[in-house]
Write a protein that holds these residues in place. Structure first.
Motif, mmCIF file in Angstrom:
data_model
loop_
_atom_site.group_PDB
_atom_site.id
_atom_site.type_symbol
_atom_site.label_atom_id
_atom_site.label_comp_id
_atom_site.label_asym_id
_atom_site.label_seq_id
_atom_site.Cartn_x
_atom_site.Cartn_y
_atom_site.Cartn_z
ATOM 1 N N SER A 74 4.030 9.946 3.853
ATOM 2 C CA SER A 74 2.764 9.825 3.175
ATOM 3 C C SER A 74 2.282 11.201 2.790
ATOM 4 C CB SER A 74 1.745 9.162 4.072
ATOM 5 O OG SER A 74 1.572 9.991 5.175
ATOM 6 N N LYS A 83 5.929 6.151 6.663
ATOM 7 C CA LYS A 83 4.590 6.615 6.943
ATOM 8 C C LYS A 83 4.575 8.128 6.886
ATOM 9 C CE LYS A 83 1.539 7.217 10.821
ATOM 10 N NZ LYS A 83 1.403 6.922 12.240
ATOM 11 N N ASP A 128 5.792 7.959 -5.084
ATOM 12 C CA ASP A 128 4.990 8.690 -4.129
ATOM 13 C C ASP A 128 5.157 10.139 -4.402
ATOM 14 O OD1 ASP A 128 4.676 6.391 -3.186
ATOM 15 O OD2 ASP A 128 5.807 6.621 -1.367
ATOM 16 N N HIS A 154 0.768 -1.205 0.000
ATOM 17 C CA HIS A 154 0.000 0.000 0.000
ATOM 18 C C HIS A 154 0.783 1.228 0.000
ATOM 19 C CE1 HIS A 154 0.375 0.456 4.357
ATOM 20 N NE2 HIS A 154 0.658 -0.752 4.219
ATOM 21 N N ALA A 155 0.025 2.119 0.131
ATOM 22 C CA ALA A 155 0.312 3.495 -0.028
ATOM 23 C C ALA A 155 1.717 3.897 0.036
ATOM 24 C CB ALA A 155 -0.397 4.204 1.048
ATOM 25 N N THR A 156 2.487 3.148 0.583
ATOM 26 C CA THR A 156 3.788 3.674 0.820
ATOM 27 C C THR A 156 4.359 4.352 -0.333
ATOM 28 O OG1 THR A 156 4.592 1.724 0.023
ATOM 29 C CG2 THR A 156 4.455 1.947 2.291
ATOM 30 N N HIS A 175 -5.821 -1.224 5.884
ATOM 31 C CA HIS A 175 -5.289 -0.453 6.995
ATOM 32 C C HIS A 175 -5.856 -0.978 8.277
ATOM 33 C CE1 HIS A 175 -3.425 2.251 4.312
ATOM 34 N NE2 HIS A 175 -4.540 2.308 3.627
ATOM 35 N N ILE A 197 -0.987 2.548 -3.875
ATOM 36 C CA ILE A 197 -2.188 3.022 -3.231
ATOM 37 C C ILE A 197 -3.386 2.479 -3.962
ATOM 38 C CG2 ILE A 197 -3.603 5.001 -2.837
ATOM 39 C CD1 ILE A 197 -0.951 6.564 -2.562
ATOM 40 N N SER A 252 1.845 3.293 5.953
ATOM 41 C CA SER A 252 0.837 4.230 5.492
ATOM 42 C C SER A 252 0.230 4.950 6.671
ATOM 43 C CB SER A 252 -0.246 3.485 4.733
ATOM 44 O OG SER A 252 -0.926 2.642 5.613
ATOM 45 N N ASP A 253 -0.716 5.728 6.342
ATOM 46 C CA ASP A 253 -1.360 6.483 7.406
ATOM 47 C C ASP A 253 -1.980 5.554 8.423
ATOM 48 O OD1 ASP A 253 -3.122 5.353 5.840
ATOM 49 O OD2 ASP A 253 -4.577 6.977 5.896
ATOM 50 N N PRO A 286 -3.788 9.206 2.763
ATOM 51 C CA PRO A 286 -3.303 8.076 1.992
ATOM 52 C C PRO A 286 -4.470 7.343 1.407
ATOM 53 C CG PRO A 286 -2.228 8.188 4.084
ATOM 54 C CD PRO A 286 -3.257 9.277 4.077
#
Length: 836
Positions: free
Chosen positions: A640, A637, A743, A574-576, A596, A582, A622-623, A672
């Motif tokens: 983010s 994180k 990102d 994820h988001a990272t 999450h 994401i 992530s968040d 995120p």
DNA sequence: GAGTTTGAAACT
DNA sequence: CAGTTTCAAACTC
């Protein structure tokens, strides 16, 4: 279940067949078949669900409980038969060669292929007979060794032949396949098989080409009455398992896993476990399927008719198509919006997929399924919307558990299918992954060529990002089946096992070392992954075994009741790092909530060690993470979006992420996620998140967020969840290098666009999506989210949603899992487990 | 291989 | 919901 094959299979098959006709004949099915597109969709889905329900208890372990409930409650009786059918798995495990699989059909239809086909479609009784014959077919096999290797009897012969064909006369196989495909194959399956086979032989005769009309007809039938088809023969069901087994086998690709015939029982048990596990992941397949669905049936048919499409194409298409299931076809919305997909898909299949098959047949198959895929599957499955549709697909992929029972029969008869199906399933799975990319591309409007790239990226991502759960589960299946045997062969000590396991973990296989949890708690990786422990595990007093399936299921239920997402993948890529991730997150991997669900909570490791789940999964924090002083090399994180934003707005505040970040409204925390929410991604996560009304939510969100101006646009709002969502990730990844990847790029984009405000606007929905508490220790059930979303959704969307909801299966975790089974005898174990 | 560290899971 | 305990993996020696 216990009894090994023969009689049992017969009995099961007979029972299955008997039941199936009734079902088909039932007014319900008729009604379904006659339903208007929309209605039909519902009906179809329902029917499929019905189907599913027939399956043996869907093990909560591996799949979402909800769906299982139905299954367990009603139709599971045939499961016993399946147990016998475990050999199917065995054969799967045994036969590594997909080629062989393809050839199996030939054997299956010793007498008259066409007749067999008819039988499948029409006459259950016939089918049974064919099944029996199929069982018998094992005897005839000349190559005992091969047969032995193949756990599955029916397929064995076929396999042998196939092998022979491959080794000696590839054409034979090819020839055979076409016939079977035409005759026996339920359209998709046959096509797939054929495609595989062709790929194998590298001769690319189009299976469907010879008699496109037949294929089309079959397909149509399948689509219209895909459920029926499944029910009657269970062939479709068979496929799933075979696929499953195949996949597992492939994933593990431990060629050294001879499966003994005698291990049927074990196989069965394992199968269950596998099934569950698979089911759990199956959603992915479904998702992909859904995507496929998007292709207009017409288009598919046309392609088939033309038979110009490369074999692989044909297979894929057919697979997709047939798999897609009637619901899709009936569903006008989907077909329309997805029609483009076909082209892309086709291109994909022809290029990437075919290439893979031909060049390295084992590639798709052999490659361990990335955990991600597993995650995807899970998420997809949970996404639910496509359930009904998914089911068939799942079956194809082999994720459907209950079907296995019925399938044996089918195997005998449909050994072809099953054999092929594995590949098909494999292919399918891969396709799913690819599809996501492709789909995304399609929706985005990018050229098919892009699809290839995206696919590549997907492949890479798959191989590169092994997630424990995803891969491990499949590996485990293989392991579980073959572990004992392997151990015997290898005389491996526990430690050695473990080492081997560790080595295997590279493949994604997991093994636990539990001492006190009895492998009945989430402490146990195996249990957490929804797989049974295998011999290779070093656990003590392990109850996470097929023998204790009931107990395991019960405990799982309990755990899920506490936390519906307990068995969801902990971490999805994820988001990272990248928007792509994401997107992935949002899309397929897991429901947003799952994604999450917890994040990590590292305090000392700085997310630089495997203690950190994120780091372990090779994903950035992530968040959702509550880690402190995060230094996750895969993505901090703090880095983010929101942190960046914060930095951007308040350079001085840069220092502590937590402090400043928290100052941001929760929305910011969710940034995120919001990023996930990009038009494409957002819907999906929601869908996934909410089992109850995944689609609706999904649809709703998409529109709202589509406007955000993400580069990725979905052609249609409602579609996103499938196509865009599923595909987006890869697309992004593939393009990651290009546009959306990093990102920074993404964040920059956000910044440039003055994202903060946008986020604020969108954040509300996002927040709703993200139910988890600030700490996000626990994620609230998707339902709440869905409701929130609903509230915000427009009327139009709602209507769409309603429709969708009907079509969609409920998300498993959301609803409390019902136990169909009696707990008798389990209480003890439970008690112990709980006591522990 | 044993012991320590770590963080998730489970419990209160 | 927060704090504590339990657990098993990851890590270190």
């Amino acid at each position: 279940m216990e009894s090994p094959e023969g009689d049992r299979i017969k009995a099961s098959s007979s029972s299955t067949s008997a039941s199936s006709p009734a079902v088909q004949d039932s007014p319900f099915f008729n009604y379904l078949s006659n339903l208007s597109p929309i209605q039909s969709v519902k009906a179809a889905r329902y029917a499929q669900r019905f189907f599913e329900s027939r399956f043996p208890t869907p093990p909560p372990v591996f799949r979402s409980p909800h769906v299982d409930l139905q299954r367990e409650t009603s139709f599971l009786k045939s499961n016993d038969v399946d147990a016998g059918g475990s050999d199917v798995y065995g054969y799967h495990s045994n036969q590594v060669n997909n080629k062989l699989i393809a050839c199996l059909q030939k054997e299956v239809q010793p007498s008259s292929p066409s007749a067999c086909v008819d039988e499948y479609l029409t006459d259950p009784v016939e089918v049974e007979d064919s099944k029996i014959s199929a069982d018998l077919r094992v005897q005839p096999t000349n190559n005992v060794g091969q047969l032995l290797r193949c756990g599955f009897t029916g397929p064995r012969e076929n396999i042998q032949k196939v092998n022979d064909a491959n080794n000696g006369n590839p054409e034979d196989c090819v020839l055979m396949l076409p016939e079977q495909s035409r005759v026996n194959m339920p359209s998709s399956l046959n096509l797939v098989e054929t495609a595989d086979y062709q790929a194998e032989s590298s001769t690319l005769p189009v299976s469907g080409a010879e008699n496109p009309e037949q294929h089309v007809t079959q397909i149509v039938k399948l689509q219209n009455a895909g459920i029926q088809h499944n029910e009657q023969d269970g062939s479709c069901q068979l496929l799933p398992e075979s696929l499953q087994s195949v996949e597992a086998y492939q994933d593990c690709s431990d060629s050294s896993r001879p499966v003994s015939k005698g291990s049927f029982k074990e196989a069965t048990l394992y199968q269950r476990g596998i099934r569950r596990h698979l089911q759990f992941e199956a959603p992915v397949v479904c998702k992909s399927i859904t995507t496929h669905k998007s292709h207009s049936s017409h288009n598919v048919i046309q392609e088939v008719d033309n038979s110009k499409v490369p074999a692989s194409h044909t297979g894929l298409e057919s697979l997709i198509f047939s798999d897609v299931d009637p619901g899709e076809v009936s569903n006008g919305r989907e077909s329309i919006s997805y029609s483009p997909t076909i082209a892309s898909w086709t291109s994909f299949s022809s290029s990437e997929f075919v290439g893979s098959n031909q060049h390295s047949r084992s590639l798709a198959i052999s490659g361990p399924i990335p955990s991600d895929s597993g995650l995807h599957l899970k998420s997809i499955g949970r996404s639910g919307p496509m359930d009904s549709d998914l089911i068939p697909r799942l079956k194809l992929s082999g994720y459907m558990s209950s079907k296995d029972h019925g399938r044996r029969d089918c195997l005998a008869k449909d050994s072809n299918r099953s054999l092929f199906s594995p590949e098909a399933g494999e292919t399918h799975a891969h396709v799913d992954n690819y599809q996501q990319d492709n789909q995304t591309i399609v929706e985005t409007g990018s050229a098919a060529s892009q699809c290839n790239e995206s696919m590549k990226s997907l492949c890479d991502s798959l191989h590169m990002t092994p997630s424990k759960q995803g891969v491990s589960s499949e590996c485990r299946i293989l392991i579980s089946r073959n572990t004992e045997r392997v151990e015997e062969l290898n005389q491996v000590s526990p430690k050695t096992k473990r080492q081997a396991i560790n080595a295997g973990e590279g493949d994604g296989c997991k093994r636990c070392n539990c001492r006190r949890s009895k492998c009945l708690k989430l402490y146990c990786e195996c249990f957490a992954a929804g797989v049974f422990c295998v011999d290779s595990c070093a656990c003590k007093d392990c109850f996470n075994k097929p023998e204790y399936e009931d107990t395991v299921l019960d405990l799982r239920q309990q755990i899920e009741s506490r936390d519906p997402l307990a068995f969801a993948p902990k971490i999805v890529k994820h988001a990272t790092n990248s928007p792509a991730n994401i997107v992935e997150d949002g899309n397929w991997t897991t429901p947003a909530s799952a994604r999450h669900k917890r994040g990590c909570n590292c305090k000392k490791s700085k997310c630089l060690k495997k203690y950190c789940e994120c780091y372990q999964a090779n994903v950035g924090c992530s968040d959702g993470c509550r880690c402190e002083d995060c230094s996750n090399s895969f993505g901090k994180k703090a880095d983010s979006v929101y942190r960046r934003v914060q930095r951007w707005e308040n350079p001085s505040a840069d220092g502590t992420k937590s402090g400043t970040l928290k100052q941001f409204s929760p929305r910011w925390e969710d940034l995120p996620d919001i990023s996930h929410f990009t038009p494409l991604s957002l819907p999906y996560p929601k869908v996934l998140a909410s089992s109850a009304s995944p689609i609706s939510d999904y649809q709703e969100v998409p529109h709202a967020q589509l406007h955000q101006g993400s580069t990725l646009k979905s052609s249609s709002g409602h579609r996103h969840w499938h196509s865009s969502m599923s595909f987006m990730p890869h697309l992004c990844e593939s393009s990651a290098g290009h546009g959306c990847s990093s990102d920074s790029a993404f964040h920059d984009l956000l910044k440039d666009d003055d994202m903060p405000e946008t986020l604020k606007e969108t954040s509300t929905p996002t927040k709703t999506i993200k139910v988890s508490s600030p700490n996000q220790k626990r994620v609230s059930p998707p339902q709440s989210r869905s409701q929130e979303l609903r509230s915000s959704s427009s009327p139009g969307l709602r209507s769409g949603r309603k429709f969708i909801l009907q079509a969609m299966p409920s998300f498993p975790p959301l609803t409390p899992y019902m136990k169909s089974k009696n707990d008798t005898g389990r209480s003890d174990l439970k008690g112990e487990a709980s006591d522990h």
